[in-house]
Motif scaffolding. Structure first.
Motif, PDB file in Angstrom:
ATOM      1  N   UNK A  31       0.849  -1.201   0.000  1.00  0.00           N
ATOM      2  CA  UNK A  31       0.000   0.000   0.000  1.00  0.00           C
ATOM      3  C   UNK A  31       0.880   1.245   0.000  1.00  0.00           C
ATOM      4  N   UNK A  32       0.596   2.171  -0.912  1.00  0.00           N
ATOM      5  CA  UNK A  32       1.253   3.477  -0.906  1.00  0.00           C
ATOM      6  C   UNK A  32       0.196   4.517  -0.570  1.00  0.00           C
ATOM      7  N   UNK A  33       0.349   5.158   0.574  1.00  0.00           N
ATOM      8  CA  UNK A  33      -0.631   6.145   1.037  1.00  0.00           C
ATOM      9  C   UNK A  33      -0.458   7.440   0.253  1.00  0.00           C
ATOM     10  N   UNK A  34      -1.572   8.011  -0.191  1.00  0.00           N
ATOM     11  CA  UNK A  34      -1.561   9.290  -0.889  1.00  0.00           C
ATOM     12  C   UNK A  34      -2.057  10.414   0.009  1.00  0.00           C
ATOM     13  N   UNK A  35      -3.180  10.175   0.707  1.00  0.00           N
ATOM     14  CA  UNK A  35      -3.713  11.223   1.581  1.00  0.00           C
ATOM     15  C   UNK A  35      -4.620  10.609   2.642  1.00  0.00           C
ATOM     16  N   UNK A  44     -15.913  11.513  17.903  1.00  0.00           N
ATOM     17  CA  UNK A  44     -15.713  10.505  16.872  1.00  0.00           C
ATOM     18  C   UNK A  44     -14.878  11.063  15.714  1.00  0.00           C
ATOM     19  N   UNK A  45     -14.054  10.219  15.126  1.00  0.00           N
ATOM     20  CA  UNK A  45     -13.281  10.593  13.933  1.00  0.00           C
ATOM     21  C   UNK A  45     -13.779   9.770  12.760  1.00  0.00           C
ATOM     22  N   UNK A  46     -14.078  10.463  11.672  1.00  0.00           N
ATOM     23  CA  UNK A  46     -14.407   9.809  10.412  1.00  0.00           C
ATOM     24  C   UNK A  46     -13.190  10.008   9.517  1.00  0.00           C
ATOM     25  N   UNK A  47     -12.568   8.924   9.108  1.00  0.00           N
ATOM     26  CA  UNK A  47     -11.291   8.981   8.401  1.00  0.00           C
ATOM     27  C   UNK A  47     -11.456   8.421   6.995  1.00  0.00           C
ATOM     28  N   UNK A  48     -10.944   9.169   6.024  1.00  0.00           N
ATOM     29  CA  UNK A  48     -10.862   8.651   4.663  1.00  0.00           C
ATOM     30  C   UNK A  48      -9.392   8.578   4.284  1.00  0.00           C
ATOM     31  N   UNK A  49      -8.969   7.422   3.808  1.00  0.00           N
ATOM     32  CA  UNK A  49      -7.589   7.231   3.372  1.00  0.00           C
ATOM     33  C   UNK A  49      -7.596   6.879   1.892  1.00  0.00           C
ATOM     34  N   UNK A  50      -6.789   7.588   1.132  1.00  0.00           N
ATOM     35  CA  UNK A  50      -6.632   7.338  -0.295  1.00  0.00           C
ATOM     36  C   UNK A  50      -5.251   6.718  -0.505  1.00  0.00           C
ATOM     37  N   UNK A  51      -5.174   5.693  -1.344  1.00  0.00           N
ATOM     38  CA  UNK A  51      -3.936   4.948  -1.508  1.00  0.00           C
ATOM     39  C   UNK A  51      -3.909   4.288  -2.878  1.00  0.00           C
ATOM     40  N   UNK A  52      -2.748   3.757  -3.213  1.00  0.00           N
ATOM     41  CA  UNK A  52      -2.614   2.898  -4.387  1.00  0.00           C
ATOM     42  C   UNK A  52      -2.052   1.564  -3.920  1.00  0.00           C
ATOM     43  N   UNK A  68      -6.835  -8.785   4.331  1.00  0.00           N
ATOM     44  CA  UNK A  68      -5.455  -8.373   4.566  1.00  0.00           C
ATOM     45  C   UNK A  68      -5.297  -6.877   4.317  1.00  0.00           C
ATOM     46  N   UNK A  69      -5.968  -6.364   3.304  1.00  0.00           N
ATOM     47  CA  UNK A  69      -5.939  -4.922   3.023  1.00  0.00           C
ATOM     48  C   UNK A  69      -6.496  -4.149   4.217  1.00  0.00           C
ATOM     49  N   UNK A  70      -7.608  -4.588   4.774  1.00  0.00           N
ATOM     50  CA  UNK A  70      -8.187  -3.946   5.962  1.00  0.00           C
ATOM     51  C   UNK A  70      -7.201  -3.939   7.124  1.00  0.00           C
ATOM     52  N   UNK A  71      -6.581  -5.094   7.379  1.00  0.00           N
ATOM     53  CA  UNK A  71      -5.632  -5.190   8.491  1.00  0.00           C
ATOM     54  C   UNK A  71      -4.452  -4.247   8.302  1.00  0.00           C
ATOM     55  N   UNK A  90      -8.782   1.706  -3.972  1.00  0.00           N
ATOM     56  CA  UNK A  90      -8.009   2.954  -3.928  1.00  0.00           C
ATOM     57  C   UNK A  90      -8.368   3.857  -2.753  1.00  0.00           C
ATOM     58  N   UNK A  91      -9.371   3.505  -1.987  1.00  0.00           N
ATOM     59  CA  UNK A  91      -9.732   4.313  -0.821  1.00  0.00           C
ATOM     60  C   UNK A  91     -10.539   3.503   0.177  1.00  0.00           C
TER      61      UNK A  91
END
Length: 148
Positions: A31-35, A44-52, A68-71, A90-91
Protein backbone atom coordinates in the motif's frame (compact mmCIF):
# COMPACT_ATOMS: atom_id res chain seq x y z
CA UNK A 1 40.30 -9.22 -16.64
CA UNK A 2 40.40 -8.91 -12.89
CA UNK A 3 39.20 -5.28 -13.00
CA UNK A 4 36.24 -6.26 -15.20
CA UNK A 5 35.20 -8.98 -12.76
CA UNK A 6 35.35 -6.58 -9.84
CA UNK A 7 33.33 -3.99 -11.77
CA UNK A 8 30.63 -6.56 -12.62
CA UNK A 9 30.55 -7.73 -9.00
CA UNK A 10 30.19 -4.13 -7.77
CA UNK A 11 27.32 -3.51 -10.22
CA UNK A 12 25.62 -6.70 -9.06
CA UNK A 13 25.93 -5.73 -5.39
CA UNK A 14 24.65 -2.22 -6.12
CA UNK A 15 21.66 -3.76 -7.91
CA UNK A 16 20.85 -5.74 -4.79
CA UNK A 17 21.17 -2.78 -2.42
CA UNK A 18 19.54 -0.07 -4.55
CA UNK A 19 15.95 -1.13 -3.71
CA UNK A 20 16.80 -0.94 -0.01
CA UNK A 21 18.26 2.53 -0.40
CA UNK A 22 15.17 3.77 -2.23
CA UNK A 23 12.74 3.12 0.61
CA UNK A 24 9.36 4.76 0.10
CA UNK A 25 8.23 6.06 3.50
CA UNK A 26 4.62 6.46 2.31
CA UNK A 27 4.52 2.73 1.64
CA UNK A 28 3.34 0.00 3.98
CA UNK A 29 3.79 -3.38 2.33
CA UNK A 30 1.92 -3.17 -0.96
CA UNK A 31 0.00 0.00 0.00
CA UNK A 32 1.25 3.48 -0.91
CA UNK A 33 -0.63 6.15 1.04
CA UNK A 34 -1.56 9.29 -0.89
CA UNK A 35 -3.71 11.22 1.58
CA UNK A 36 -5.68 10.98 4.82
CA UNK A 37 -8.66 13.18 5.76
CA UNK A 38 -9.88 13.14 9.36
CA UNK A 39 -13.21 14.75 10.16
CA UNK A 40 -13.84 15.19 13.90
CA UNK A 41 -17.49 15.08 14.97
CA UNK A 42 -17.98 15.27 18.73
CA UNK A 43 -15.72 12.52 20.11
CA UNK A 44 -15.71 10.51 16.87
CA UNK A 45 -13.28 10.59 13.93
CA UNK A 46 -14.41 9.81 10.41
CA UNK A 47 -11.29 8.98 8.40
CA UNK A 48 -10.86 8.65 4.66
CA UNK A 49 -7.59 7.23 3.37
CA UNK A 50 -6.63 7.34 -0.29
CA UNK A 51 -3.94 4.95 -1.51
CA UNK A 52 -2.61 2.90 -4.39
CA UNK A 53 -1.84 -0.80 -4.40
CA UNK A 54 1.12 -2.42 -6.09
CA UNK A 55 -0.07 -3.78 -9.44
CA UNK A 56 0.58 -7.51 -8.82
CA UNK A 57 -1.21 -7.28 -5.48
CA UNK A 58 -4.40 -5.81 -6.94
CA UNK A 59 -5.23 -9.14 -8.56
CA UNK A 60 -4.54 -11.05 -5.34
CA UNK A 61 -6.80 -8.69 -3.36
CA UNK A 62 -9.56 -9.20 -5.94
CA UNK A 63 -9.18 -12.98 -5.83
CA UNK A 64 -8.57 -13.54 -2.11
CA UNK A 65 -10.61 -10.74 -0.59
CA UNK A 66 -9.91 -7.52 1.27
CA UNK A 67 -9.24 -8.76 4.81
CA UNK A 68 -5.46 -8.37 4.57
CA UNK A 69 -5.94 -4.92 3.02
CA UNK A 70 -8.19 -3.95 5.96
CA UNK A 71 -5.63 -5.19 8.49
CA UNK A 72 -2.81 -3.27 6.82
CA UNK A 73 -4.85 -0.06 6.67
CA UNK A 74 -5.62 -0.37 10.38
CA UNK A 75 -1.88 -0.75 11.07
CA UNK A 76 -1.07 2.24 8.85
CA UNK A 77 -3.51 4.51 10.70
CA UNK A 78 -2.59 3.09 14.11
CA UNK A 79 -6.01 3.38 15.76
CA UNK A 80 -6.82 0.28 17.82
CA UNK A 81 -10.60 0.57 17.80
CA UNK A 82 -11.12 1.74 14.21
CA UNK A 83 -13.93 0.17 12.20
CA UNK A 84 -13.73 -0.04 8.42
CA UNK A 85 -17.04 1.23 7.02
CA UNK A 86 -16.10 1.22 3.31
CA UNK A 87 -13.18 -0.22 1.39
CA UNK A 88 -12.22 -0.28 -2.27
CA UNK A 89 -9.02 -0.72 -4.24
CA UNK A 90 -8.01 2.95 -3.93
CA UNK A 91 -9.73 4.31 -0.82
CA UNK A 92 -11.30 3.34 2.47
CA UNK A 93 -13.38 5.02 5.14
CA UNK A 94 -13.01 4.22 8.81
CA UNK A 95 -14.68 5.36 11.99
CA UNK A 96 -13.04 5.67 15.39
CA UNK A 97 -15.33 6.24 18.37
CA UNK A 98 -14.10 7.93 21.55
CA UNK A 99 -11.00 9.25 19.78
CA UNK A 100 -11.26 12.66 21.48
CA UNK A 101 -11.51 13.51 25.14
CA UNK A 102 -14.92 14.92 26.05
CA UNK A 103 -14.60 17.66 28.67
CA UNK A 104 -18.36 18.30 28.73
CA UNK A 105 -20.36 21.29 27.51
CA UNK A 106 -19.31 20.56 23.91
CA UNK A 107 -15.55 20.88 24.52
CA UNK A 108 -13.28 18.21 23.00
CA UNK A 109 -9.57 17.50 22.78
CA UNK A 110 -8.14 15.40 19.95
CA UNK A 111 -4.78 14.18 21.33
CA UNK A 112 -1.54 13.88 19.42
CA UNK A 113 -1.26 10.74 17.31
CA UNK A 114 1.44 8.86 15.40
CA UNK A 115 0.84 6.97 12.15
CA UNK A 116 2.97 4.06 10.97
CA UNK A 117 3.89 5.69 7.64
CA UNK A 118 4.64 9.14 6.30
CA UNK A 119 1.42 10.67 5.00
CA UNK A 120 1.99 13.04 2.06
CA UNK A 121 -1.23 15.01 2.62
CA UNK A 122 -3.05 14.94 5.96
CA UNK A 123 -6.11 17.09 6.67
CA UNK A 124 -7.83 17.32 10.06
CA UNK A 125 -11.22 19.08 10.19
CA UNK A 126 -13.09 20.23 13.29
CA UNK A 127 -16.27 22.33 13.38
CA UNK A 128 -14.07 25.45 13.81
CA UNK A 129 -10.94 24.87 11.75
CA UNK A 130 -9.06 22.82 9.21
CA UNK A 131 -5.41 21.90 9.68
CA UNK A 132 -3.33 20.61 6.82
CA UNK A 133 -0.04 18.74 7.18
CA UNK A 134 2.41 17.66 4.50
CA UNK A 135 4.69 14.64 4.67
CA UNK A 136 4.15 13.83 8.32
CA UNK A 137 3.77 10.72 10.42
CA UNK A 138 2.09 12.44 13.37
CA UNK A 139 -0.35 15.01 14.63
CA UNK A 140 1.66 16.77 17.29
CA UNK A 141 0.27 18.72 20.26
CA UNK A 142 -3.34 17.69 19.60
CA UNK A 143 -6.28 19.89 18.62
CA UNK A 144 -8.95 21.45 20.83
CA UNK A 145 -12.40 22.12 19.40
CA UNK A 146 -16.03 22.78 20.26
CA UNK A 147 -19.13 20.95 19.10
CA UNK A 148 -21.21 23.48 17.23
Amino acid sequence: MRGGTIAVLCLFLFGLTAPVLAVNEEKYGYITVQSVDINLVKDRAEIQINYTLDEPTRLLVLLLGKQDLKNRLLRVLNYEDAKVTYIEMDQARLQVDDVSYDYGRGIYWFPEHRFNVIIPSLTVRTPQLTREYSYTDNISNGIGYFDS
